[in-house]
Design a protein around this motif. Sequence first.
Motif, mmCIF file in Angstrom:
data_model
loop_
_atom_site.group_PDB
_atom_site.id
_atom_site.type_symbol
_atom_site.label_atom_id
_atom_site.label_comp_id
_atom_site.label_asym_id
_atom_site.label_seq_id
_atom_site.Cartn_x
_atom_site.Cartn_y
_atom_site.Cartn_z
ATOM 1 N N UNK A 156 -28.288 79.596 29.017
ATOM 2 C CA UNK A 156 -27.303 79.469 27.934
ATOM 3 C C UNK A 156 -27.548 78.180 27.166
ATOM 4 N N UNK A 157 -27.856 77.097 27.877
ATOM 5 C CA UNK A 157 -28.174 75.830 27.208
ATOM 6 C C UNK A 157 -29.389 75.978 26.307
ATOM 7 N N UNK A 158 -30.408 76.710 26.780
ATOM 8 C CA UNK A 158 -31.598 76.954 25.958
ATOM 9 C C UNK A 158 -31.262 77.754 24.707
ATOM 10 N N UNK A 328 -14.184 64.935 27.900
ATOM 11 C CA UNK A 328 -14.982 64.895 29.117
ATOM 12 C C UNK A 328 -16.453 64.847 28.742
ATOM 13 N N UNK A 329 -17.197 63.916 29.347
ATOM 14 C CA UNK A 329 -18.640 63.855 29.107
ATOM 15 C C UNK A 329 -19.361 64.132 30.426
ATOM 16 N N UNK A 330 -20.377 64.991 30.341
ATOM 17 C CA UNK A 330 -21.172 65.362 31.504
ATOM 18 C C UNK A 330 -22.575 65.701 31.047
ATOM 19 N N UNK A 331 -23.436 66.039 31.994
ATOM 20 C CA UNK A 331 -24.839 66.246 31.672
ATOM 21 C C UNK A 331 -25.084 67.285 30.595
ATOM 22 N N UNK A 335 -26.807 67.705 25.658
ATOM 23 C CA UNK A 335 -27.712 68.619 24.970
ATOM 24 C C UNK A 335 -26.988 69.402 23.880
ATOM 25 N N UNK A 336 -25.789 69.874 24.191
ATOM 26 C CA UNK A 336 -25.049 70.667 23.192
ATOM 27 C C UNK A 336 -24.655 69.827 21.987
ATOM 28 N N UNK A 337 -24.157 68.607 22.236
ATOM 29 C CA UNK A 337 -23.771 67.748 21.117
ATOM 30 C C UNK A 337 -24.975 67.364 20.264
ATOM 31 N N UNK A 338 -26.100 67.036 20.922
ATOM 32 C CA UNK A 338 -27.291 66.655 20.179
ATOM 33 C C UNK A 338 -27.776 67.790 19.290
ATOM 34 N N UNK A 387 -15.286 60.550 32.571
ATOM 35 C CA UNK A 387 -16.725 60.349 32.691
ATOM 36 C C UNK A 387 -17.259 61.005 33.964
ATOM 37 N N UNK A 388 -17.969 62.131 33.809
ATOM 38 C CA UNK A 388 -18.551 62.833 34.935
ATOM 39 C C UNK A 388 -20.030 62.511 35.126
ATOM 40 N N UNK A 389 -20.503 61.473 34.457
ATOM 41 C CA UNK A 389 -21.879 61.035 34.635
ATOM 42 C C UNK A 389 -21.964 60.116 35.850
ATOM 43 N N UNK A 390 -23.167 59.640 36.127
ATOM 44 C CA UNK A 390 -23.400 58.911 37.376
ATOM 45 C C UNK A 390 -22.561 57.644 37.483
#
Length: 477
Positions: A156-158, A328-331, A335-338, A387-390
């Motif tokens: 789906x991301x692709x 919410x920000x996550x991995x 990609x979707x925002x970019x 923030x769901x990042x590392x």
Amino acid sequence: MAEVEMSMHTANSDQLVIDIERRLTEQENSYVGYPQYSIYRIPSHIRKNNEYYYEPRMVSIGPYHRNKEHLRAMEEHKLRYLGKLRNQKDRILHNLIKEIRDAEADIRACYCESVSLEEGDQFIEMMLLDSCFVIKLFFNEPDAACDAGWALPLIISDLLMLENQIPFFVLTKIYNIYTFGCVDPPSDGHDNNRPSFLTLATNILHETCKTNVERAKVPEAGVMIKHLLHLFYLLFVPAPEYALTPRQINVKIKGKKSRTNCLPLLQKPNLREFPGSSKFSEKNESPRVIKSAIELKEYGVILKKKENFASFLDISFEGGILEVPRITIEGCSRSRLLNLIAFEQCSGGADVDPIKKPLSSYAVFMACLMNMSQDVIVLEKAGILDNNLANSEEGAKFFHQVRECAHIDFDNHYLKQVFVEVIDYCEAFWPKHRAKLRHDYFSSPWTIVSLMVAMLVLIMAIFHTIGFILSTYFKEH
């Protein structure tokens, strides 16, 4: 001899003119029937820092990434999907190929770069396999390659990458032939059991991409959808309410809590409608940055999670309070925002104007707020950021990566008035001196201790002086 050389030079020039005229004619003829490009290449200076987020990892759709080594495994699954489709309908393969062949010129005209495949069977086969793969995937056909827990989100991301698209009208044609047996089915054929491809794609994107919209709203029939990423953009950033100013929208939704993630885009703000913005309005300047979250706190600005909002882009500033809806920000968000911003940047005319690139403006705003890891912590404590990042450092990098490709017109973007009002507030006498006082004397425990010791010494000196004066007075009397 000179006459011979001149004759040869003239002949070569004439041949060059003929060649250029032929190429121009071929280009003009190839674009007849389709108004403009819709599937773009990411510019190299943007791609070099974020290539991972612009190139597919599981499946190639369209010509730009075709035959890359790491994507070849999925080609067998595309053929398998086409076989399933052929086995379900008699003569459907013949009809599908005919429709794609008839539309080949229009399909090619959608790509901003010349398609590397030669005209004819290779191109038609690619379009057939890719479109059937997407349609069968949307029908949730069981397949080991796509049912793996990690596979479907990557696919789906692709499908939502700018360079990994095929025209939406191709998908619609293939779907209609497969579902209704013809390219243009009657409108009453789209019932609950057999929805249109637009409805099907809208529901799939709504469910799999978690847009937080309570109910997916299908774009109006008159809207020309260019590809799946364009459809996702329309769902993520729906049509604006041109008649309302930012403050009128806030009044309209006051007291009505909304969970929608859709943006009522704003018309260009009129500075005269907003009191308290005299400095920038008088100078006729357009601010390009505002202070970060931790700096704004030093100036006395209150950062607050917005409760009543029309979208996550509905940001307001009034009376020293900056209200921002929670995000919410996550991995996968990166990609979707970019890719959404890349589409916003590449598109022109009716696609974005007069929308004024709202996602790009939002990215610039959030990059200003989240300048370093301490700013991320401040926004998390305020309830604005999840923030769901590392770690907080990765959170600070998030919008700076997105901001790299977000170019906006600072004289005309939907958050310009917020920039102006925040800067005017910080430039006022008391907030400015308050910030200086906090920075110079309250920036660390040691400076606070030093200030308290100095104040204690000063107070003791005052009491000592008063005591000396009183004792002297009583001795003389």
